[in-house]
Enzyme design. Structure first.
Site, mmCIF file in Angstrom:
data_model
loop_
_atom_site.group_PDB
_atom_site.id
_atom_site.type_symbol
_atom_site.label_atom_id
_atom_site.label_comp_id
_atom_site.label_asym_id
_atom_site.label_seq_id
_atom_site.Cartn_x
_atom_site.Cartn_y
_atom_site.Cartn_z
ATOM 1 N N HIS A 1 -5.174 5.826 2.866
ATOM 2 C CA HIS A 1 -5.496 7.222 3.182
ATOM 3 C C HIS A 1 -5.022 7.586 4.586
ATOM 4 O O HIS A 1 -4.629 8.727 4.839
ATOM 5 C CB HIS A 1 -7.004 7.454 3.062
ATOM 6 C CG HIS A 1 -7.459 7.709 1.663
ATOM 7 N ND1 HIS A 1 -6.960 8.754 0.907
ATOM 8 C CD2 HIS A 1 -8.338 7.072 0.869
ATOM 9 C CE1 HIS A 1 -7.530 8.739 -0.276
ATOM 10 N NE2 HIS A 1 -8.363 7.730 -0.337
ATOM 11 N N CYS B 1 8.815 5.380 -9.181
ATOM 12 C CA CYS B 1 7.405 5.733 -8.981
ATOM 13 C C CYS B 1 6.759 4.877 -7.901
ATOM 14 O O CYS B 1 5.540 4.864 -7.752
ATOM 15 C CB CYS B 1 6.614 5.616 -10.277
ATOM 16 S SG CYS B 1 6.606 3.965 -11.012
#
Length: 520
Positions: free
Chosen positions: A184, A473
């Site tokens: 994060h 991805c």
């Protein structure tokens, strides 16, 4: 003295440092509570209070920060976590704070063993644990101290609730000793335009009142504390369509593991889902989820993308991703062991039930379904998976290219399936024999490495020859500087975390295909 880490958000700044002391003291296992049932009841109330506080903070912000806080609030009230903690009180006679600590530790161990994106979610669980324990103990929750002037924030790691609430006018840069490119800290630093370096070992012990942080080079040095910060650029504009300046299409998709991920990605304008990590729906399961429960969990993730293309990856687990209902036994090298599709060779029934649930969830939500398998090494494995997937009613079947052998035999694999998707995180790990979670070898896992890009180019060339799509991805897809190179190599779609979409979209719109090919 200059330290090196992994640069995850570009820019060079200097300023005084503020250290985040986030570690909560480990709670004791004694004394035994007088009333075990009453003690267990405290856990739900504390968790509810923490979740409500995080939800209130979420309502005061928007965009990526709001999504992160909502996800953390949901984690604080996770029924599996709370039930595990309450059981430890009732069966083990533990005080509530200790029970929460141990229950969260079990979840964190499983996530760290999973590696990659999932390993970095262990910090999220630790943050929730500390907040609930603090509430139960009558302590102030850990977190970032109030900043009164522009500063460089330094921490062992930063929790999502901390990074989501940062003021970019006061935070010059972020530096953490732990974390990785998909933490994060990295995601929100990029979204806010704050320079950041993670996996910077020893930064907490670096002498001096200030730091110079170079998020492009991944370096951190002592400074006299004076502020040196260039003007920040605004967040790039993107209209929601992935294409180059000349109109050449490169679809911009998203990676998701939960319903909240999917909602955030839909709001950010993703054209579809390029990677749905279904193993996230299994993490707290002590037995194999039923087809109906899988169906409901998958549908919740797919629903925001009704009418749009989605790629669902079948269960990517194994001895390095311990799940309670999969007793795989000990392995000397789990990264090279029975994981991903390899589990299904001995347990095809597990795969068949998951495929049935995926097909049902797609019908429930009206998405354009594709399914792919992880950890495929040979064309024979690709053919085996494709036959089972098509027998389950799936019309579009693909596989992940994350093992070097699969990249080298991409033409043969593409003869068996309809598309492939390059998982550059694992592919880099195997190409360079460098653990993707180890900061000491992080430079080898840089997606700009020529050896990795040559493999991507080989796979894309095979895709073009077969007339079949080739996506990326892995973390490489989220890099605006690398996106034009991937397009120039022949990649047809890029799938990334929601916060990266606008930057990548703007970078592609600035160049035409000829320029991309020249860059490649």
């Amino acid at each position: 003295m200059q330290l090196s880490g992994v640069g995850v958000s570009p820019g060079r700044v200097a300023g005084p440092r503020v250290v985040v002391v986030a570690d909560l003291r480990e709670p004791a296992s004694s004394p035994v509570p007088d009333d075990l049932r009453a003690e267990a009841g405290k856990i739900g109330s504390a968790a509810e209070s923490v979740a409500a506080s995080l939800s209130d903070r979420a309502r005061s912000v928007s965009g990526d920060a709001r999504s992160v806080l909502e996800t953390t609030a949901a984690m604080a009230s996770d029924p599996a976590l709370l039930a595990s903690a309450e059981k430890r009180v009732l069966d083990g006679s533990l005080p509530a704070p200790r029970a929460v600590w141990e229950a969260a530790g079990e979840f964190m161990t499983a996530l760290r063993a999973a590696g990659g994106y999932m390993a970095e979610r262990a910090a999220d669980v630790a943050d929730v644990r500390d907040r609930i324990v603090a509430s139960l103990s009558g302590l102030a929750p850990p977190g970032v101290p109030e900043l009164t002037s522009p500063s460089v924030l330094v921490a062992r790691d930063l929790a999502p609730a901390d990074t989501a609430g940062l003021d970019p006018d006061l935070v010059l840069a972020l530096v953490t000793e732990e974390g990785g490119p998909t933490s994060h800290t990295a995601i929100l630093a990029r979204a806010l335009g704050i320079p950041a370096v993670v996996a910077c070992a020893g930064v907490l012990g670096l002498a001096g009142p200030g730091l110079v942080v170079d998020g492009s080079a991944g370096t951190v040095s002592p400074s006299d504390g004076r502020v040196v910060a260039p003007a920040r650029t605004s967040r790039p504009e993107w209209d929601g369509v992935g294409r180059l300046a000349d109109g050449h299409r490169v679809k911009l998709l998203t990676n998701v593991g939960s319903a909240s991920d999917a909602r955030a990605a839909a709001a950010a304008g993703a054209e579809g889902i390029g990677l749905f990590r279904t193993e996230f729906c299994y993490l707290s399961a002590t037995s194999e989820p039923t087809e109906s429960s899988q169906r409901a969990a998958y549908a919740a993730v797919l629903e925001p993308f009704a009418g749009k293309p989605v790629v669902v990856r079948t269960l990517d687990a194994g001895s390095d991703k311990p799940l309670a209902f999969l007793d795989m036994g000990a392995e000397p090298n789990p990264a090279l062991g029975v994981r991903g599709l390899r589990i299904a060779f001995d347990r095809p029934d597990l795969l068949d039930r998951q495929l049935t649930a995926i097909v049902a969830a797609a019908a429930d939500t009206g998405v354009e379904l594709s399914v792919m398998a992880p950890m495929v090494a040979t064309a024979a494995e690709a053919a085996w998976f494709a036959s089972r997937a098509r027998a389950a009613g799936i019309g579009r079947v693909g596989v992940m290219i994350e093992i070097p052998a699969a990249a080298l035999c991409a033409a043969e694999i593409l003869a068996e399936v309809d598309f492939v998707s390059l998982g550059t995180n694992d592919l880099a790990q195997y190409v360079f024999a460098a653990d993707r979670q180890l900061g000491a070898v992080a430079a080898l896992n840089d997606p700009h490495q020529p050896a990795l890009l040559r493999l991507v180019g080989m796979v894309a060339e095979a895709g073009a020859a077969a007339g079949k799509p080739v996506g990326v991805c892995g973390e490489a897809a989220a890099d605006p500087a690398l996106a034009p190179v991937l397009a120039g190599l022949g990649v047809t779609s890029l799938s990334m975390n929601a916060v990266a979409l606008a930057g990548v979209g703007a970078a592609l719109r600035a160049v035409d295909l000829a320029a991309c090919r020249a860059l490649a």
